[in-house]
Design an enzyme around this catalytic site. Structure first.
Site, short mmCIF file in Angstrom:
data_model
loop_
_atom_site.label_atom_id
_atom_site.label_comp_id
_atom_site.label_asym_id
_atom_site.label_seq_id
_atom_site.Cartn_x
_atom_site.Cartn_y
_atom_site.Cartn_z
N GLU A 84 0.89 -1.17 0.00
CA GLU A 84 0.00 0.00 0.00
C GLU A 84 0.92 1.21 0.00
O GLU A 84 1.45 1.60 1.05
CB GLU A 84 -0.88 0.00 1.26
CG GLU A 84 -1.85 -1.16 1.36
CD GLU A 84 -3.05 -1.02 0.43
OE1 GLU A 84 -3.20 0.03 -0.21
OE2 GLU A 84 -3.83 -1.99 0.35
N CYS A 144 -2.67 9.56 1.95
CA CYS A 144 -2.26 8.85 0.74
C CYS A 144 -3.31 8.99 -0.34
O CYS A 144 -2.98 9.08 -1.52
CB CYS A 144 -2.01 7.37 1.05
SG CYS A 144 -3.41 6.56 1.83
P1 NAD Z 1 8.07 5.30 4.81
O1 NAD Z 1 8.17 4.49 3.56
O2 NAD Z 1 9.14 6.26 5.10
O3 NAD Z 1 7.98 4.35 6.09
C1 NAD Z 1 6.95 3.39 6.25
C2 NAD Z 1 7.41 2.34 7.22
O4 NAD Z 1 8.45 1.58 6.63
C3 NAD Z 1 7.96 2.88 8.54
O5 NAD Z 1 7.50 2.08 9.60
C4 NAD Z 1 9.46 2.73 8.37
O6 NAD Z 1 10.17 2.59 9.56
C5 NAD Z 1 9.53 1.43 7.58
N1 NAD Z 1 10.76 1.23 6.82
C6 NAD Z 1 11.61 2.16 6.33
N2 NAD Z 1 12.63 1.55 5.68
C7 NAD Z 1 12.42 0.22 5.77
C8 NAD Z 1 13.11 -0.93 5.29
N3 NAD Z 1 14.21 -0.84 4.57
N4 NAD Z 1 12.60 -2.14 5.56
C9 NAD Z 1 11.46 -2.28 6.26
N5 NAD Z 1 10.76 -1.23 6.75
C10 NAD Z 1 11.23 0.01 6.50
O7 NAD Z 1 6.64 6.00 4.72
P2 NAD Z 1 6.01 7.05 5.73
O8 NAD Z 1 6.67 8.37 5.51
O9 NAD Z 1 5.94 6.48 7.09
O10 NAD Z 1 4.50 7.13 5.21
C11 NAD Z 1 4.06 8.01 4.22
C12 NAD Z 1 3.84 7.28 2.92
O11 NAD Z 1 2.89 6.24 3.12
C13 NAD Z 1 3.26 8.15 1.84
O12 NAD Z 1 3.89 7.87 0.62
C14 NAD Z 1 1.81 7.73 1.79
O13 NAD Z 1 1.17 7.94 0.56
C15 NAD Z 1 1.92 6.29 2.09
N6 NAD Z 1 0.65 5.75 2.58
C16 NAD Z 1 -0.03 4.88 1.78
C17 NAD Z 1 -1.26 4.39 2.19
C18 NAD Z 1 -2.02 3.42 1.34
O14 NAD Z 1 -2.96 2.81 1.84
N7 NAD Z 1 -1.69 3.21 0.07
C19 NAD Z 1 -1.78 4.77 3.43
C20 NAD Z 1 -1.05 5.66 4.22
C21 NAD Z 1 0.17 6.13 3.78
#
Ligand code: NAD
Length: 511
Positions: free
Chosen positions: A255, A289
């Protein structure tokens, strides 16, 4: 170790970094985005700790599965009641960690509870063993299909909707009979702890556990050989996780981000459309998102629509106080991205009818309405994730569809049209579309939620969201010996001839 640093905007921030090491014993601070004060300090779990949690989850998963649907339903109802009766506390945690207004925090808790209720009620029916028609050639067989839990699901969540978003995976995975290990965002670890502690109040077994830490803790969870990773976050992180998961052939649900468009037709209710565009773009400070980032408006109503959006957006209150409608930006480094998108749009010939570079503050960003922004601007191609909106005039809805679909993302979308809503919705390349409403699909539990292209794949919510955390189990049982033995070395030439004739009779005709 305290994992804090000073961002480009001068604010102290809990740093998100996939390369940050997170050995057991290290800690990180969570800061209130509105005040900069430390909210709490959490441990960053390392690989050994994560593996131990997953081991515990394996035992819990076997116990959880053995409870059957009736036992699981009882626990999930107890949990739901606990969530509802202690929601004020959870809302405080969300408010303090993300800075979002309490009303917005309440909305996401309410929606999460709705989804938990739906998943609890429908999982037994969706997964239940059923008979399927075996086909004429195999009519001596009884064929059954059922959906079984996968085992342990690793859920990795973002900070922008720290309850609603991960619960789209957690609630559906639990209802489907799996144990869950949840790695919340490093910006909202308190929410993760709160959810797992509240589950513990309803169930003595560690069926839902939480591990806190930076990206490295998430990476350790991906490497811990769970049965599926349900990831919500940025597209860039999603790609890294998918590559790492491939090492163990661990399936993934992605997602990811979006660049959602709204289409406004000439016959649209302009007041409703302007209200939806303003809220869709600017609620939660634009950190949604499925937020509205681009709007394509029919030329006949463009000027009036733009005026209405500017009026509505100008009236919004911004800040960290209780009366603010637009709260602070949760992740300090996002402020630089929002500022970059605005200045790039203006440099390329766009105009700010409201806000603009001056609206970008230390912790908050004021509402910004941009027009005449070229298609190759960052504000048109990349996720801005701020309280900004780009409005573009189009000659027809065909042009609106073409420009909407000319995006690498395909998460949600919105159509305002009296006569052509369903038709236009069907032509948009996105996982979900709201017609004459905005983001409404996310609140309808029966509707699957997810994207295509750079927005990811797989679905949470609805029956598809339950099946996402199951495997299909097919059983073919012989009821009586077949007159024609097909799957035996005793098969005769005569049988082969008869089968050849039968298949021609059954499928030989084109009509
Ligand atoms: P992010 O990708 O920076 O982090 C998301 C999660 O991934 C965090 O818990 C982070 O610690 C973890 N993470 C980071 N690097 C990792 C790795 N190498 N391996 C495993 N886990 C890792 O995203 P964010 O800034 O927390 O969230 C915002 C983003 O999420 C936006 O792009 C938004 O559009 C998206 N989002 C999507 C939806 C959806 O349903 N499609 C819903 C909410 C947010």
């Amino acid at each position: 170790m305290s994992i804090t640093e000073t961002s480009t905007t001068g604010q102290a921030s809990a740093v998100s970094s996939a390369t940050q090491s997170a050995s057991p014993g290290e800690t990180f601070d969570v800061l209130n985005p509105g005040s900069g004060e430390v909210v709490n300090t959490y441990p960053a779990a390392g690989p050994d700790e994560v593996r131990a949690v997953v081991e515990r989850a394996r035992l819990a998963a076997a116990w959880w599965r053995a409870q059957g649907t009736a036992g699981r339903t009882r626990v999930l109802k107890r949990w739901r009641s606990h969530l509802v009766n202690h929601a004020d506390h959870l809302i405080d945690v969300v408010h303090n960690e993300t800075g979002k207004p309490r009303g917005d925090a309440q909305l996401e808790v309410v929606l999460a509870v709705e989804h938990l209720a739906w998943a609890t009620k429908h999982a037994p029916k969706v997964m239940k063993r059923r008979s399927v028609f075996p086909g004429l050639l195999m009519s001596n067989m009884a064929a059954t299909l059922e959906y079984q839990p996968l085992g342990v699901i690793g859920v990795i969540g973002p900070w922008n909707y720290p309850v609603f978003t991960p619960m789209g995976s957690i609630a559906y995975a639990l209802a489907a009979g799996n144990a869950v290990v949840f790695k919340p965002s490093e910006y909202t670890p308190g929410v993760g702890h709160w959810l797992s502690n509240s589950f513990a109040a309803a169930c003595a077994q560690p069926v839902l556990q939480c591990v806190t830490g930076m990206g490295a803790t998430g990476a350790a969870l991906v490497d811990a050989k769970v049965d599926k990773i349900a990831f919500t976050g940025s597209t860039a992180t999603g790609k890294r996780i998918m590559a790492a998961a491939a090492e163990h052939l661990t399936p993934v649900l992605m997602e990811c981000g979006g660049k959602d468009a709204m289409l406004v037709d000439a016959d649209a209710d302009l007041e409703a459309a302007a209200d939806a565009a303003t809220w869709g773009a600017m609620s939660n400070a634009g950190q949604t998102c499925v937020g509205v980032e681009r709007v394509y408006v029919h030329g006949d109503v463009y000027d009036e629509f733009v005026d209405r959006v500017v009026d509505k957006a100008s009236a919004l209150t911004v800040g960290s106080g209780d009366d603010a409608q637009i709260g602070p930006i949760t992740m300090p480094k996002q402020i630089g991205i929002i500022a970059g998108h605005i200045s790039d749009a203006l440099d390329k010939g766009g105009r700010a009818l409201l806000g603009g570079p001056g609206a970008v503050g230390e912790r908050v960003v004021g509402p910004t309405v941009l027009v005449d922004v070229p298609d190759d601007s960052l504000a048109m191609t990349e996720e801005t994730f701020g309280p900004t909106i780009v409005i573009t005039r189009v000659a027809s809805m065909d042009e609106a569809i073409e420009r909407t679909n000319n995006s690498a993302f395909g998460l949600g979308s919105t159509v305002f049209s009296k006569a052509r809503g369903a038709e236009l919705a069907a032509r948009i390349r996105s996982g979900m579309t709201a017609v004459n409403s905005v983001i409404s699909f996310a609140a309808i539990a029966a509707l699957p939620f997810g994207g295509i292209g750079d927005s990811g794949f797989g679905r949470i919510h609805g029956a598809d969201g339950i099946r996402e955390f199951t495997r299909a189990k097919s059983v073919a049982r012989q009821r009586f010996a077949a007159p024609l033995a097909l799957t035996s070395f005793d098969r005769t030439k005569k049988t082969d001839e008869l089968v050849g004739k039968a298949i021609k009779l059954l499928h030989g005709r084109a009509g």
